[in-house]
Design a protein around this motif. Sequence first.
Motif, PDB file in Angstrom:
ATOM      1  N   ALA A  84     -40.395  10.075  76.357  1.00  0.00           N
ATOM      2  CA  ALA A  84     -38.955   9.927  76.108  1.00  0.00           C
ATOM      3  C   ALA A  84     -38.160   9.990  77.407  1.00  0.00           C
ATOM      4  O   ALA A  84     -37.249   9.187  77.639  1.00  0.00           O
ATOM      5  CB  ALA A  84     -38.475  11.008  75.136  1.00  0.00           C
ATOM      6  N   ILE A  85     -38.500  10.930  78.273  1.00  0.00           N
ATOM      7  CA  ILE A  85     -37.809  11.047  79.558  1.00  0.00           C
ATOM      8  C   ILE A  85     -38.054   9.802  80.399  1.00  0.00           C
ATOM      9  O   ILE A  85     -37.126   9.241  80.987  1.00  0.00           O
ATOM     10  CB  ILE A  85     -38.250  12.329  80.308  1.00  0.00           C
ATOM     11  CG1 ILE A  85     -37.711  13.568  79.574  1.00  0.00           C
ATOM     12  CG2 ILE A  85     -37.771  12.305  81.758  1.00  0.00           C
ATOM     13  CD1 ILE A  85     -38.294  14.865  80.078  1.00  0.00           C
ATOM     14  N   GLY A  86     -39.316   9.355  80.429  1.00  0.00           N
ATOM     15  CA  GLY A  86     -39.643   8.140  81.189  1.00  0.00           C
ATOM     16  C   GLY A  86     -38.882   6.931  80.676  1.00  0.00           C
ATOM     17  O   GLY A  86     -38.353   6.136  81.453  1.00  0.00           O
ATOM     18  N   SER A  87     -38.815   6.794  79.357  1.00  0.00           N
ATOM     19  CA  SER A  87     -38.082   5.666  78.767  1.00  0.00           C
ATOM     20  C   SER A  87     -36.601   5.726  79.136  1.00  0.00           C
ATOM     21  O   SER A  87     -35.992   4.698  79.463  1.00  0.00           O
ATOM     22  CB  SER A  87     -38.214   5.688  77.243  1.00  0.00           C
ATOM     23  OG  SER A  87     -39.542   5.530  76.866  1.00  0.00           O
ATOM     24  N   ALA A  88     -36.032   6.912  79.076  1.00  0.00           N
ATOM     25  CA  ALA A  88     -34.622   7.069  79.432  1.00  0.00           C
ATOM     26  C   ALA A  88     -34.380   6.699  80.894  1.00  0.00           C
ATOM     27  O   ALA A  88     -33.414   6.007  81.220  1.00  0.00           O
ATOM     28  CB  ALA A  88     -34.159   8.496  79.166  1.00  0.00           C
ATOM     29  N   LEU A  89     -35.286   7.139  81.764  1.00  0.00           N
ATOM     30  CA  LEU A  89     -35.122   6.835  83.183  1.00  0.00           C
ATOM     31  C   LEU A  89     -35.299   5.347  83.475  1.00  0.00           C
ATOM     32  O   LEU A  89     -34.567   4.775  84.285  1.00  0.00           O
ATOM     33  CB  LEU A  89     -36.098   7.663  84.019  1.00  0.00           C
ATOM     34  CG  LEU A  89     -35.820   9.165  84.037  1.00  0.00           C
ATOM     35  CD1 LEU A  89     -36.914   9.897  84.785  1.00  0.00           C
ATOM     36  CD2 LEU A  89     -34.463   9.458  84.639  1.00  0.00           C
TER      37      LEU A  89
END
Length: 144
Positions: free
Chosen positions: A15-20
Amino acid sequence: MEEVISTYGLPALIAIGSALVGAFFSYREFRKKAYDHAKEMIDLSPETAKMERDLIRKDVDELKLEMGSIQKSIDKLTDSELKSRLLKLMDKVQYYKHLGYCPLDMKMILKSEFERYFEDGGNTITKTVIDEIMKLPDERKKDE
């Protein structure tokens, strides 16, 4: 890498990677727009240049809002992950307290996990919990 995955959990990292990645592409698109606008403004009248500058400022404001939203999402994921880690740690603590002993290698693992929990911003419990585990005997009493 395995330590990072075990610390934060694969879904949280995804999720963090997708947001970034989303933020990166939004920023890239913003930069492209800004460059295109700047190129066009060289030949524009002052009134048109002002309108274009205002549009760019609006884009910047929207990007700031989007980044704020992404930051809130990351904060929620981090908080959720910390709570999940706390629950797992407390389950282990209760298990060993119920047993009445805790093997030395498990004490070291639990101590390390608690330290990482506190370093990552966890503050829901006090550090006395790990002290209780450290005070337990390392082995089961022979008469049990």
